[in-house]
Design an enzyme around this catalytic site. Structure first.
Site, mmCIF file in Angstrom:
data_model
loop_
_atom_site.group_PDB
_atom_site.id
_atom_site.type_symbol
_atom_site.label_atom_id
_atom_site.label_comp_id
_atom_site.label_asym_id
_atom_site.label_seq_id
_atom_site.Cartn_x
_atom_site.Cartn_y
_atom_site.Cartn_z
ATOM 1 N N GLU A 88 0.777 -1.226 0.000
ATOM 2 C CA GLU A 88 0.000 0.000 0.000
ATOM 3 C C GLU A 88 0.812 1.280 0.000
ATOM 4 O O GLU A 88 0.340 2.314 -0.487
ATOM 5 C CB GLU A 88 -0.930 -0.006 1.226
ATOM 6 C CG GLU A 88 -1.982 -1.091 1.227
ATOM 7 C CD GLU A 88 -2.957 -0.949 0.072
ATOM 8 O OE1 GLU A 88 -3.394 0.195 -0.215
ATOM 9 O OE2 GLU A 88 -3.264 -1.963 -0.570
ATOM 10 N N SER A 364 -46.962 -21.265 47.314
ATOM 11 C CA SER A 364 -46.401 -21.971 48.474
ATOM 12 C C SER A 364 -44.892 -22.145 48.400
ATOM 13 O O SER A 364 -44.274 -22.540 49.395
ATOM 14 C CB SER A 364 -47.065 -23.341 48.623
ATOM 15 O OG SER A 364 -48.427 -23.193 48.975
#
Length: 787
Positions: A88, A364
């Site tokens: 690059e 319960s």
């Protein structure tokens, strides 16, 4: 005009023209609106966050649009960096942000082609474009790119710029940055890349759609060789390294399924992380965090498997609506949430998680937490005698299932059979504040409106979540310590620093001995109480069922169960209950939720050692007298005379145990006030008062005979009479009243008490007939031992 003036004029004109050109440049290219360098844009890159299970294995990745993991330049091999420089920007380390040589070369090419195809952007310029600008190919954008590149070069070193670039650039396959690309294409970290793989990735970024090694292997190879040649020419690699890299093939992974595994647990771990860090959900997802959790995949797999079995759930509503469900599995020794299920189907990411976000009435299942646990800690025992009868408590009249009541019962019986009136009565005795305090200490939130006796039956303003309930039961399993439930152990930030680490938060809420007593009570629920379906778990468990009723059916059903390692809570019900969406009456917490929980435990421990509950020091098992419980309301030790069928083995703490020995099986006392009179017809009439509740045998003795006349059942203090219509005149009789223990007699055991004795003689009538005219003599009653 003098020469000097001419020069001044020329300079003035040139300056004016220059100013005009500058102004024109500024106006044409809109220079005032060019961006200034924003370092935040360079560093605040969206990163993929990762979640890890309890063993440190990757369980899921989460991200927004970009899949990226930022890594420092030191983790990128030198030859990998050089491959990108060769591909690059060969003079990257020599220029100041722009490469004049490449710019003129690109300008020449563009003039020849009549386009802007050749860009000549340096790595620094590419970084500026990727982080600050659009991809538009205009002269204005190019000039602004140069301007930004020059600013970047002034603010950062070359290595810093290269690191930013390699973590920003796109590689295809949804991968941003070198680390994500290495994993996407080769299944490895960037630090493990070979020279050939590095060149292949460097070739890809020119245009991933055209140069990716997976989709275009030939074009990738062509550019890869160009990069390797450039590296050789510039001394980055040796001839040998070059030849080997050129000859190597690149093996690319088949495109993998998305590593974003979304689940109930992942959602909750993300929510927890968001709360722990004080940031938004998007910031967690895009922040590059490593989130280490308590997740156990093997347990989650089992939980998912049992939830997929529709036979374990009640039938759908008539309109097809499914009964929903949720489940939580908590480590009792730490509070770690090991697995969870938030619903029958996972359809919406970060949607409603019923295991952590849904509060329902526990029924319960709350009794052991709101009533029995606090009562045991306050000094009640597993054998404490409680009264089970229908009672109105200032207008509140709880009912047992089936409207059946059993009188005096022990705490074990009350909790085993889930008796409602007993629980309410006991809560009234211990005080609601004690219940609220205990609930809050085990992580159950309450409201002021919960401070009423219906709390004993699980009636709450907002209710509980399955995770909360599972964690609240854990102290009974671990010896009395509460740990706040959690999913996230540790969070590491994108820079590698630990930004959160859990600190253990242990609170003792009940003594070790009393925790064992509660476990013993809750094991009775499983062995022969409302939770018998849990017996199919095939491993020792304790627990409690819960059912919340509504008109014509049930609203919620629960099973909370645990062993010495894990606490599991299962809930089932409809999200919205109404006349058409309710669980049938006969479907209670002891059915479907218990069956599902049992299936989970059975699979979880199928190939493992089954943990046993361990009795701590300070515990004693004693044999108590069942008859004493119901007859006197007191807990007494069994005596020598206590029959086998009335002996109960019960567990106590050594500090709170009975010492008194039962006397209910002692020989009954002799009756008092015994005398013999005569009735209106002159027959002997025996009178006595029962001192003990017993069977009273009436015996008549005379010369040549001994006859048992009858047996009478008398209760303590009862006045009793008997007429002897078979007495003969002129005979001297000895009457005996012999008390015998009634219950032992029914079992074929003879236990005789002290007798009462009286003598009587019956005279003949004056006509010499056989009529009895009265008693000839009356001898006061004598008391003595058995004759």
């Amino acid at each position: 005009m003098t020469k000097k003036k001419k020069i001044i004029v020329a300079l003035s004109v040139a300056a004016g023209l220059l100013a005009v050109c500058v102004l024109a440049f500024v106006w044409i290219f809109d220079v005032p609106h060019w961006q200034r360098l924003d370092p935040e844009r360079l560093h605040a890159l969206a990163q993929t966050s990762s979640l890890y299970d309890a063993d440190g294995e990757l369980m899921s990745e989460v991200r927004g649009v970009e899949n990226r993991t930022v890594i420092p330049l030191s983790e990128i091999p030198l030859q990998t960096r050089q491959a990108f420089v060769a591909a690059e920007d060969l003079r990257f380390y020599d220029h100041g942000g722009i490469d004049i040589y490449r710019m003129f070369g690109a300008l020449r090419s563009n003039l020849r082609s009549g386009s802007l195809a050749e860009g000549a952007s340096t790595i620094t310029q590419q970084l500026a474009k990727l982080t600050h600008l659009s991809a538009d190919k205009t002269i204005r954008r190019k000039l602004e790119e140069i301007w930004l590149a020059l600013q970047i070069e002034r603010a950062y070193t070359k290595d810093e710029i290269l690191e930013l670039y390699l973590n920003t650039v796109y590689f295809g396959r949804g991968a941003y940055g070198i680390q994500a690309a290495a994993r996407a294409y080769f299944g490895m970290d960037a630090s493990e890349l070979s020279l050939t793989q590095s060149a292949s990735l460097a070739a890809t970024i020119k245009a991933p759609s055209a140069f990716a090694p997976s989709s275009n292997p030939e074009t990738n190879r062509s550019r890869r060789i160009y990069i390797l040649n450039t590296m050789l020419e510039n001394g980055f690699i040796t001839e040998e390294e070059h030849e080997q890299a050129v000859s190597e093939s690149v093996w690319v992974l088949a495109e993998q399924e998305d590593t974003q595994v979304h689940s109930w647990y992942v959602d909750e771990a993300l929510r927890s992380s968001q709360s722990l860090l004080g940031i938004t959900a998007d910031e967690v997802i895009n922040g590059g965090y490593k989130i280490y959790t308590a997740f156990r995949p093997e347990l989650q797999e089992i939980a998912d498997e049992v939830f997929a079995d529709s036979s374990l759930f009640p039938a759908n509503a008539s309109d097809g609506t499914q009964v929903q469900g949720a489940m939580a599995v908590v480590d009792v020794s730490s509070g770690a949430v090991l697995a969870m299920v938030g619903g029958r189907d996972y359809a919406v990411r970060r949607g409603l998680n019923r295991a952590t976000q849904m509060r329902r009435q526990p029924g319960s299942a709350l009794k052991p937490l709101a009533v029995y646990g606090p009562a045991i800690e306050l000094g009640y025992t597993t054998a404490s005698v409680l009264l089970d009868e229908k009672t109105s408590f200032n207008g509140y009249t709880p009912k047992n299932a089936g409207d059946r009541y059993y009188g005096r019962v022990t705490m074990r019986t009350a909790i085993r059979n889930s008796l409602n009136t007993t629980a309410v009565r006991l809560l009234d005795e211990i005080g609601i504040e004690n219940a609220i305090t205990y609930l809050n200490r085990v992580g159950i939130p309450t409201q002021d409106s919960d401070k009423n006796l219906s709390l004993a039956l699980g009636s709450m303003t907002y209710g509980v979540t399955p995770v909360e309930l599972a964690a609240a039961y854990a102290p009974y399993a671990n010896g009395g310590v509460y740990y706040e439930p959690y999913c996230v152990e540790r969070i590491v930030g994108p820079g590698g620093d630990t930004v959160y680490e859990r600190k253990e938060n242990a609170t003792r809420v009940i003594s070790e001995q009393n925790a064992f007593l509660m476990t013993s009570l809750l094991q009775s629920v499983i062995t022969n109480g409302t939770g018998t379906r849990m017996r199919s778990a095939n491993t020792p468990v304790a627990g409690k069922t819960g059912t919340v009723s509504m008109t014509g059916g049930n609203r919620d059903i629960w099973m909370a169960a645990y062993n010495p390692e894990i606490s599991v809570t299962v809930w089932m019900g409809f999200d919205q209950t109404d006349a058409q969406h309710k669980i049938p009456n006969g479907t209670t917490g002891g059915r479907n939720t218990a069956s599902l929980a049992a299936a989970f435990f059975k699979k979880a421990y199928a190939d493992k050692e089954k943990p046993q509950f361990v009795q701590p020091d300070g515990i004693v098992w004693l044999t108590i007298d069942q008859r004493a419980l119901t007859a006197t309301g007191s807990v007494m030790l069994a005596g020598d005379s206590t029959p086998k069928d009335y002996r109960l083995s019960e567990v106590f703490t050594t500090k709170n145990r009975p010492y008194e020995v039962s006397n209910v099986w002692n020989a009954p006392a002799a009756p008092s006030s015994f005398y013999v009179a005569h009735d209106a017809s002159g027959y002997p009439e025996l009178h006595f008062k029962a001192v003990s509740s017993a069977c009273y045998r009436i015996q008549r003795d005379a010369v040549g005979e001994s006859v048992i006349l009858t047996e009478l059942i008398g209760s303590s203090g009862q006045s009793m009479t008997y007429s002897d219509f078979s007495a003969q005149p002129g005979v001297l009789y000895t009457y005996r009243v012999i008390p015998i223990h009634e219950e032992l007699l029914q079992q074929g055991v003879w236990l005789e008490g002290q007798q009462a004795v009286a003598l009587a003689q019956v005279a003949s009538s004056s006509s010499g007939g056989g009529l009895l005219a009265g008693l000839r003599s009356l001898i006061p009653a004598l008391s003595g031992g058995a004759q």
